[in-house]
Design a protein around this motif. Structure first.
Motif, PDB file in Angstrom:
ATOM      1  N   LEU A 179       0.848  -1.197   0.000  1.00  0.00           N
ATOM      2  CA  LEU A 179       0.000   0.000   0.000  1.00  0.00           C
ATOM      3  C   LEU A 179       0.881   1.244   0.000  1.00  0.00           C
ATOM      4  O   LEU A 179       1.830   1.357   0.770  1.00  0.00           O
ATOM      5  CB  LEU A 179      -0.902   0.009   1.241  1.00  0.00           C
ATOM      6  CG  LEU A 179      -1.815   1.218   1.419  1.00  0.00           C
ATOM      7  CD1 LEU A 179      -2.869   1.275   0.311  1.00  0.00           C
ATOM      8  CD2 LEU A 179      -2.487   1.189   2.785  1.00  0.00           C
ATOM      9  N   THR A 180       0.544   2.188  -0.889  1.00  0.00           N
ATOM     10  CA  THR A 180       1.204   3.487  -0.943  1.00  0.00           C
ATOM     11  C   THR A 180       0.201   4.566  -0.593  1.00  0.00           C
ATOM     12  O   THR A 180      -0.906   4.602  -1.145  1.00  0.00           O
ATOM     13  CB  THR A 180       1.785   3.749  -2.348  1.00  0.00           C
ATOM     14  OG1 THR A 180       2.767   2.751  -2.634  1.00  0.00           O
ATOM     15  CG2 THR A 180       2.424   5.120  -2.430  1.00  0.00           C
ATOM     16  N   LEU A 181       0.570   5.442   0.343  1.00  0.00           N
ATOM     17  CA  LEU A 181      -0.277   6.557   0.740  1.00  0.00           C
ATOM     18  C   LEU A 181       0.515   7.847   0.630  1.00  0.00           C
ATOM     19  O   LEU A 181       1.645   7.935   1.141  1.00  0.00           O
ATOM     20  CB  LEU A 181      -0.769   6.381   2.187  1.00  0.00           C
ATOM     21  CG  LEU A 181      -1.675   5.181   2.473  1.00  0.00           C
ATOM     22  CD1 LEU A 181      -1.952   5.067   3.970  1.00  0.00           C
ATOM     23  CD2 LEU A 181      -2.996   5.310   1.707  1.00  0.00           C
ATOM     24  N   ARG A 213       5.478   4.442   0.338  1.00  0.00           N
ATOM     25  CA  ARG A 213       5.148   3.028   0.498  1.00  0.00           C
ATOM     26  C   ARG A 213       5.019   2.733   1.987  1.00  0.00           C
ATOM     27  O   ARG A 213       5.998   2.764   2.724  1.00  0.00           O
ATOM     28  CB  ARG A 213       6.229   2.158  -0.125  1.00  0.00           C
ATOM     29  CG  ARG A 213       5.963   0.673  -0.018  1.00  0.00           C
ATOM     30  CD  ARG A 213       4.821   0.206  -0.905  1.00  0.00           C
ATOM     31  NE  ARG A 213       5.267  -0.018  -2.268  1.00  0.00           N
ATOM     32  CZ  ARG A 213       4.500  -0.541  -3.204  1.00  0.00           C
ATOM     33  NH1 ARG A 213       3.260  -0.893  -2.927  1.00  0.00           N
ATOM     34  NH2 ARG A 213       4.954  -0.689  -4.432  1.00  0.00           N
ATOM     35  N   THR A 239      -1.733   1.217   9.909  1.00  0.00           N
ATOM     36  CA  THR A 239      -2.210   0.980   8.542  1.00  0.00           C
ATOM     37  C   THR A 239      -2.455  -0.507   8.326  1.00  0.00           C
ATOM     38  O   THR A 239      -3.463  -0.896   7.705  1.00  0.00           O
ATOM     39  CB  THR A 239      -1.188   1.489   7.518  1.00  0.00           C
ATOM     40  OG1 THR A 239      -0.965   2.886   7.741  1.00  0.00           O
ATOM     41  CG2 THR A 239      -1.694   1.285   6.097  1.00  0.00           C
ATOM     42  N   VAL A 293      -5.975  -2.347   7.205  1.00  0.00           N
ATOM     43  CA  VAL A 293      -6.108  -3.247   6.055  1.00  0.00           C
ATOM     44  C   VAL A 293      -6.776  -4.549   6.490  1.00  0.00           C
ATOM     45  O   VAL A 293      -7.672  -5.070   5.812  1.00  0.00           O
ATOM     46  CB  VAL A 293      -4.731  -3.527   5.417  1.00  0.00           C
ATOM     47  CG1 VAL A 293      -4.821  -4.671   4.414  1.00  0.00           C
ATOM     48  CG2 VAL A 293      -4.218  -2.269   4.717  1.00  0.00           C
ATOM     49  N   ILE A 301      -9.135  -0.023   4.711  1.00  0.00           N
ATOM     50  CA  ILE A 301      -8.292   0.443   3.615  1.00  0.00           C
ATOM     51  C   ILE A 301      -8.028  -0.747   2.704  1.00  0.00           C
ATOM     52  O   ILE A 301      -7.640  -1.821   3.179  1.00  0.00           O
ATOM     53  CB  ILE A 301      -6.944   1.002   4.117  1.00  0.00           C
ATOM     54  CG1 ILE A 301      -7.143   2.142   5.121  1.00  0.00           C
ATOM     55  CG2 ILE A 301      -6.092   1.480   2.953  1.00  0.00           C
ATOM     56  CD1 ILE A 301      -5.853   2.647   5.737  1.00  0.00           C
ATOM     57  N   PRO A 323      -5.734  -2.593   0.006  1.00  0.00           N
ATOM     58  CA  PRO A 323      -4.338  -2.512  -0.446  1.00  0.00           C
ATOM     59  C   PRO A 323      -4.256  -2.269  -1.945  1.00  0.00           C
ATOM     60  O   PRO A 323      -5.169  -2.598  -2.696  1.00  0.00           O
ATOM     61  CB  PRO A 323      -3.776  -3.887  -0.078  1.00  0.00           C
ATOM     62  CG  PRO A 323      -4.962  -4.798  -0.062  1.00  0.00           C
ATOM     63  CD  PRO A 323      -6.114  -3.956   0.414  1.00  0.00           C
ATOM     64  N   ASP A 324      -3.146  -1.672  -2.359  1.00  0.00           N
ATOM     65  CA  ASP A 324      -2.894  -1.496  -3.791  1.00  0.00           C
ATOM     66  C   ASP A 324      -2.609  -2.825  -4.464  1.00  0.00           C
ATOM     67  O   ASP A 324      -2.904  -3.023  -5.641  1.00  0.00           O
ATOM     68  CB  ASP A 324      -1.678  -0.580  -4.009  1.00  0.00           C
ATOM     69  CG  ASP A 324      -1.862   0.797  -3.396  1.00  0.00           C
ATOM     70  OD1 ASP A 324      -3.012   1.268  -3.365  1.00  0.00           O
ATOM     71  OD2 ASP A 324      -0.855   1.387  -2.963  1.00  0.00           O
TER      72      ASP A 324
END
Length: 243
Positions: free
Chosen positions: A15-17, A21, A47, A51, A56, A58-59
């Motif tokens: 995950l990038t926010l 990263r 984070t 998840v 949230i 994840p990418d």
């Protein structure tokens, strides 16, 4: 869920926010009932449990709890995983205690009468039946955190995620809420800056820069983590300080 499947399963979660990263290639399969997560500020702990909660997506990769893809099946997710935040004011949204506890139950699909019975049952279990119609704003922080805990327990999730929920409370309140949590039948995944809070846990995961640095029995991982934190604290290089 197959009988041999892990209760919590993360596969290559990234995950990038805000261009950073935050999680990077996290794999996890957990069946233990008491799991701790440690790491410095900014390591990705909070984070990660968001998840796992499905709050949230994840990418890359997938998070499953009880066989449910928590990010993409929110209706079923609320039945298998609950969460306590560090600040109960970030969690409570209704003016009265009975409304707050009933909300999650109705989100699970229970009728108003079923929710009302469940609210009465959980308040009675904690000897707080007299709280039913009370205004949340009149409560102390510790009492608000208890309301959040009762709301989560009433939903009977398989997993409860704890993001430093005892932080900022006085010692007697921490001890009392800690006993309630210890007695919870659900699996606990507990983020904490305090290694002592995880003593007696079956497993601890040490997160560093969004990756799992160590994962294993609590005594071994906490000893290694504590030693590293003492080394970091003993240095005079201010660049090593976490934000």
């Amino acid at each position: 869920m197959p009988p041999d499947a892990p209760l919590i399963e993360l596969r290559d979660v990234a995950l990038t926010l805000d261009g950073r990263r935050v999680l990077d290639g996290v794999d996890l399969a957990a069946t233990e009932r008491r799991i701790g997560i440690v790491g410095r500020n900014g390591s990705g702990k909070s984070t990660l449990i968001r998840v796992i909660a499905g709050l949230i997506a994840p990418d890359r990769g997938q998070a499953r709890v009880g066989g449910v893809d928590v990010a993409h099946d929110r209706k079923r997710a609320v039945g298998v995983v609950g969460m306590l935040f560090q600040n109960p004011d970030h969690q409570i949204i209704f003016p009265t205690i009975e409304e707050e506890i009933a909300f999650g139950l109705t989100q699970q699909g229970r009728s108003k009468s079923e929710a009302a019975r469940a609210v009465a049952a959980i308040l009675s279990r904690f000897d707080k039946a007299h709280w039913a119609g009370a205004a949340v704003h009149t409560l102390s922080q510790g009492q608000k955190q208890l309301v959040c805990l009762m709301a989560v327990l009433a939903m009977e999730p398989a997993v409860i995620l704890l993001d430093e929920p005892l932080s900022g409370l006085d010692i007697p309140t921490r001890m009392q809420l800690g006993r309630y949590l210890d007695a919870a039948p659900a699996t606990l995944v507990h983020v904490s800056h305090d290694p002592d809070a995880l003593t007696g846990y079956e497993r601890v995961i040490w997160l560093d820069a969004g990756r799992i640095k160590q994962d294993g029995p609590a005594a071994r991982v906490l000893a290694a983590y504590g030693a590293e934190m003492r080394r970091a604290g003993g240095r005079d290089d201010l660049s090593d300080l976490a934000g």
